[in-house]
Design a protein around this motif. Structure first.
Motif, PDB file in Angstrom:
ATOM      1  N   PRO A   1       0.854  -1.191   0.000  1.00  0.00           N
ATOM      2  CA  PRO A   1       0.000   0.000   0.000  1.00  0.00           C
ATOM      3  C   PRO A   1       0.893   1.246   0.000  1.00  0.00           C
ATOM      4  CG  PRO A   1      -0.550  -1.524   1.784  1.00  0.00           C
ATOM      5  CD  PRO A   1       0.799  -1.892   1.281  1.00  0.00           C
ATOM      6  N   LEU A   2       0.820   2.047  -1.042  1.00  0.00           N
ATOM      7  CA  LEU A   2       1.749   3.170  -1.201  1.00  0.00           C
ATOM      8  C   LEU A   2       1.018   4.483  -1.436  1.00  0.00           C
ATOM      9  CD1 LEU A   2       4.316   1.398  -3.571  1.00  0.00           C
ATOM     10  CD2 LEU A   2       4.628   1.887  -1.134  1.00  0.00           C
ATOM     11  N   ALA A   3       1.650   5.550  -0.980  1.00  0.00           N
ATOM     12  CA  ALA A   3       1.172   6.905  -1.285  1.00  0.00           C
ATOM     13  C   ALA A   3       2.088   7.573  -2.298  1.00  0.00           C
ATOM     14  CB  ALA A   3       1.124   7.747  -0.013  1.00  0.00           C
ATOM     15  N   TYR A   4       3.201   6.897  -2.654  1.00  0.00           N
ATOM     16  CA  TYR A   4       4.224   7.448  -3.555  1.00  0.00           C
ATOM     17  C   TYR A   4       4.709   8.791  -3.004  1.00  0.00           C
ATOM     18  CZ  TYR A   4       2.274   3.668  -6.177  1.00  0.00           C
ATOM     19  OH  TYR A   4       1.833   2.407  -6.526  1.00  0.00           O
ATOM     20  N   ALA A   5       4.950   8.764  -1.687  1.00  0.00           N
ATOM     21  CA  ALA A   5       5.340   9.970  -0.956  1.00  0.00           C
ATOM     22  C   ALA A   5       6.853  10.067  -0.848  1.00  0.00           C
ATOM     23  CB  ALA A   5       4.706   9.956   0.434  1.00  0.00           C
ATOM     24  N   HIS A   6       7.299  11.198  -0.300  1.00  0.00           N
ATOM     25  CA  HIS A   6       8.731  11.495  -0.230  1.00  0.00           C
ATOM     26  C   HIS A   6       9.503  10.522   0.641  1.00  0.00           C
ATOM     27  CE1 HIS A   6       7.165  13.230   3.475  1.00  0.00           C
ATOM     28  NE2 HIS A   6       8.392  13.233   3.941  1.00  0.00           N
TER      29      HIS A   6
ATOM     30  N   VAL B   1       4.048  -5.174   2.655  1.00  0.00           N
ATOM     31  CA  VAL B   1       5.307  -4.433   2.733  1.00  0.00           C
ATOM     32  C   VAL B   1       4.986  -2.982   3.050  1.00  0.00           C
ATOM     33  CG1 VAL B   1       7.402  -3.726   1.514  1.00  0.00           C
ATOM     34  CG2 VAL B   1       6.425  -6.006   1.113  1.00  0.00           C
ATOM     35  N   ALA B   2       5.568  -2.458   4.145  1.00  0.00           N
ATOM     36  CA  ALA B   2       5.290  -1.093   4.594  1.00  0.00           C
ATOM     37  C   ALA B   2       6.601  -0.407   4.960  1.00  0.00           C
ATOM     38  CB  ALA B   2       4.334  -1.113   5.780  1.00  0.00           C
ATOM     39  N   PRO B   3       7.335   0.133   3.982  1.00  0.00           N
ATOM     40  CA  PRO B   3       8.633   0.741   4.256  1.00  0.00           C
ATOM     41  C   PRO B   3       8.578   2.261   4.391  1.00  0.00           C
ATOM     42  CG  PRO B   3       8.396   0.424   1.918  1.00  0.00           C
ATOM     43  CD  PRO B   3       7.071   0.046   2.548  1.00  0.00           C
ATOM     44  N   THR B   4       9.563   2.819   5.063  1.00  0.00           N
ATOM     45  CA  THR B   4       9.741   4.269   5.115  1.00  0.00           C
ATOM     46  C   THR B   4      11.222   4.590   5.268  1.00  0.00           C
ATOM     47  OG1 THR B   4       9.133   6.330   6.270  1.00  0.00           O
ATOM     48  CG2 THR B   4       9.416   4.364   7.617  1.00  0.00           C
ATOM     49  N   LEU B   5      11.600   5.777   4.823  1.00  0.00           N
ATOM     50  CA  LEU B   5      12.975   6.262   4.961  1.00  0.00           C
ATOM     51  C   LEU B   5      13.132   7.150   6.190  1.00  0.00           C
ATOM     52  CD1 LEU B   5      13.614   7.201   1.219  1.00  0.00           C
ATOM     53  CD2 LEU B   5      14.437   5.163   2.413  1.00  0.00           C
ATOM     54  N   ASN B   6      12.025   7.545   6.792  1.00  0.00           N
ATOM     55  CA  ASN B   6      12.054   8.497   7.900  1.00  0.00           C
ATOM     56  C   ASN B   6      12.094   7.791   9.248  1.00  0.00           C
ATOM     57  OD1 ASN B   6      11.957  10.554   6.086  1.00  0.00           O
ATOM     58  ND2 ASN B   6       9.816  11.082   6.431  1.00  0.00           N
ATOM     59  N   GLU B   7      12.996   8.209  10.109  1.00  0.00           N
ATOM     60  CA  GLU B   7      13.180   7.584  11.410  1.00  0.00           C
ATOM     61  C   GLU B   7      11.948   7.693  12.312  1.00  0.00           C
ATOM     62  OE1 GLU B   7      15.425   5.753  13.103  1.00  0.00           O
ATOM     63  OE2 GLU B   7      16.477   5.460  11.219  1.00  0.00           O
TER      64      GLU B   7
ATOM     65  N   LEU C   1       4.501  -9.228   7.773  1.00  0.00           N
ATOM     66  CA  LEU C   1       4.888  -7.852   7.467  1.00  0.00           C
ATOM     67  C   LEU C   1       6.389  -7.741   7.238  1.00  0.00           C
ATOM     68  CD1 LEU C   1       4.217  -4.763   7.366  1.00  0.00           C
ATOM     69  CD2 LEU C   1       4.677  -4.718   9.835  1.00  0.00           C
ATOM     70  N   VAL C   2       6.740  -6.993   6.180  1.00  0.00           N
ATOM     71  CA  VAL C   2       8.120  -6.570   5.949  1.00  0.00           C
ATOM     72  C   VAL C   2       8.145  -5.057   6.067  1.00  0.00           C
ATOM     73  CG1 VAL C   2      10.024  -6.414   4.298  1.00  0.00           C
ATOM     74  CG2 VAL C   2       8.676  -8.522   4.449  1.00  0.00           C
ATOM     75  N   THR C   3       8.996  -4.538   6.920  1.00  0.00           N
ATOM     76  CA  THR C   3       9.122  -3.090   7.071  1.00  0.00           C
ATOM     77  C   THR C   3      10.593  -2.722   7.173  1.00  0.00           C
ATOM     78  OG1 THR C   3       8.256  -1.173   8.282  1.00  0.00           O
ATOM     79  CG2 THR C   3       8.883  -3.096   9.590  1.00  0.00           C
ATOM     80  N   THR C   4      10.878  -1.466   7.392  1.00  0.00           N
ATOM     81  CA  THR C   4      12.267  -1.004   7.363  1.00  0.00           C
ATOM     82  C   THR C   4      12.805  -0.731   8.764  1.00  0.00           C
ATOM     83  OG1 THR C   4      11.252   1.098   6.666  1.00  0.00           O
ATOM     84  CG2 THR C   4      12.482  -0.135   5.012  1.00  0.00           C
ATOM     85  N   GLU C   5      14.136  -0.624   8.858  1.00  0.00           N
ATOM     86  CA  GLU C   5      14.828  -0.653  10.140  1.00  0.00           C
ATOM     87  C   GLU C   5      14.914   0.700  10.838  1.00  0.00           C
ATOM     88  OE1 GLU C   5      18.848  -1.923   9.559  1.00  0.00           O
ATOM     89  OE2 GLU C   5      19.301  -0.309   8.166  1.00  0.00           O
TER      90      GLU C   5
END
Length: 350
Positions: A172-177, A236-242, A259-263
């Motif tokens: 599920p994506l918002a194609y956000a920054h 899959v629910a990733p983000t670049l923001n801490e 679920l796969v997400t980011t660290e």
């Protein structure tokens, strides 16, 4: 306390948002979604401003919870709040702090809430940022509740029937920054035998760059999204923001899905070993998604167990929020009040 809660409303300048709906329902208050329609932003905000004023005059709330951003939603209700001495609680999504579209308004948002009310945030990291500016912050995750299994239900959009249960990955994506779109596309290409479903309004450049196993159904209805979620093997629910929690992560938890997400610190702290944690690069994402597809049943059991734990924590958080709304007129204006925390563990991290 109940009379104060009954005079509270939840305002969201959008067509619909699951967090707003869930929190309002759990509190037993009315939620108003105010879309702006089409056209340039100033025109949309003008329509929303007028509709909001009508809602305020009609409902006469003693307390208002408002989803932020957008910043104009806060400006709109402040005149009413001053005139009627109403409490204002901002439900601050991460975009208030890190979306380039709204970071210019971070300071005035926190300043206005410091004077007129307080803030709800999704994790302790953001709560700290509010408190360092003298504001009052309450940590409140999205409502966690078991989703029913609707995997056998027919889709409203018959084109989605091609996605069989436990056979595909849902992104599920918002194609956000803050989303690593390029890395997700590369990872999807490496997993060329695995069907990948990327929901949301994908930019044409993203569609053109995608491999053949990636499907773009566009923006789907809430009911069809629930069906996709129920049929997916992995989310899959990733983000670049801490400091960002992921709505899709909450939804995977509610549905009991792998679920796969980011660290990031927030996501690792919240999901622990119930989810697979990947670096936000193509190789790590591909490896984690592949592993999740091989072990999705075990991961789903872990998420279901975590869901039960989070629901127990949530009951404490909801009671704290109800008490906070009932007493905020005194507490949020008193410089002697301590930090407000509603996370069953006394803090921490959506």
């Amino acid at each position: 306390m109940q009379s104060q809660i009954s005079q509270t409303i939840f305002l969201s300048w959008t067509q619909f948002h699951g967090r707003s709906e869930g929190l309002a329902r759990q509190l037993g208050i009315r939620s108003f979604f105010i879309p702006g329609g089409s056209g340039p932003a100033p025109l949309r905000y003008f329509r929303q401003w007028r509709r909001t004023l009508k809602v305020l005059e009609s409902e006469g709330p003693a307390a208002i919870i408002v989803m932020l951003p957008p910043f104009p939603a806060l400006l709109c209700l402040l005149q009413y709040a001053r005139r009627h001495q109403s409490t204002v609680v901002g439900d601050l999504h991460t975009g208030v702090f890190d979306d380039p579209k709204w970071t210019w308004a971070t300071r005035p948002t926190l300043a206005l809430l410091r004077r007129r009310g307080a803030a709800i945030v999704t994790n302790e990291m953001l709560a700290g940022r509010v408190r360092r500016r003298g504001g009052h912050a309450l940590v409140m995750h999205d409502l966690i509740e078991p989703y029913p299994d609707v995997s056998r239900d027919m889709f409203d959009n018959p084109e989605l029937e091609v996605f069989e249960a436990d056979s595909f990955v849902l992104m599920p994506l918002a194609y956000a920054h803050d989303e690593p779109i390029r890395e997700l596309l590369s990872a999807s290409s490496a997993l060329h035998t695995v069907p990948i479903v990327m929901t949301g309004r994908a930019p044409s450049r993203v569609v053109k760059q995608a491999s053949a196993n990636v499907h773009f159904p566009g923006y789907v209805s809430d009911s069809d999204f629930r069906r996709l979620l129920s049929r997916a093997a992995v989310v899959v629910a990733p983000t670049l923001n801490e400091d960002t929690m992921q709505r899709a992560g909450y939804e995977a938890l509610c549905a009991g899905k792998a679920l796969v997400t980011t660290e990031t610190r927030v996501l690792v702290d919240y999901f622990g070993d119930a989810a697979l944690i990947a670096k936000p690069d193509a190789k790590s994402l591909a490896r984690s998604i592949s592993r999740a597809m091989d072990t999705w049943a075990d991961l789903a059991r872990r998420m279901t167990a975590l869901r039960a734990e989070k629901i127990r924590e949530q009951s404490t958080a909801i009671r704290a929020l109800e008490l906070w709304i009932a007493t905020e007129a005194d507490g949020a204006k008193s410089s002697e009040s301590g930090p407000l925390v509603a996370d069953g563990r006394g803090g921490g991290a959506r």
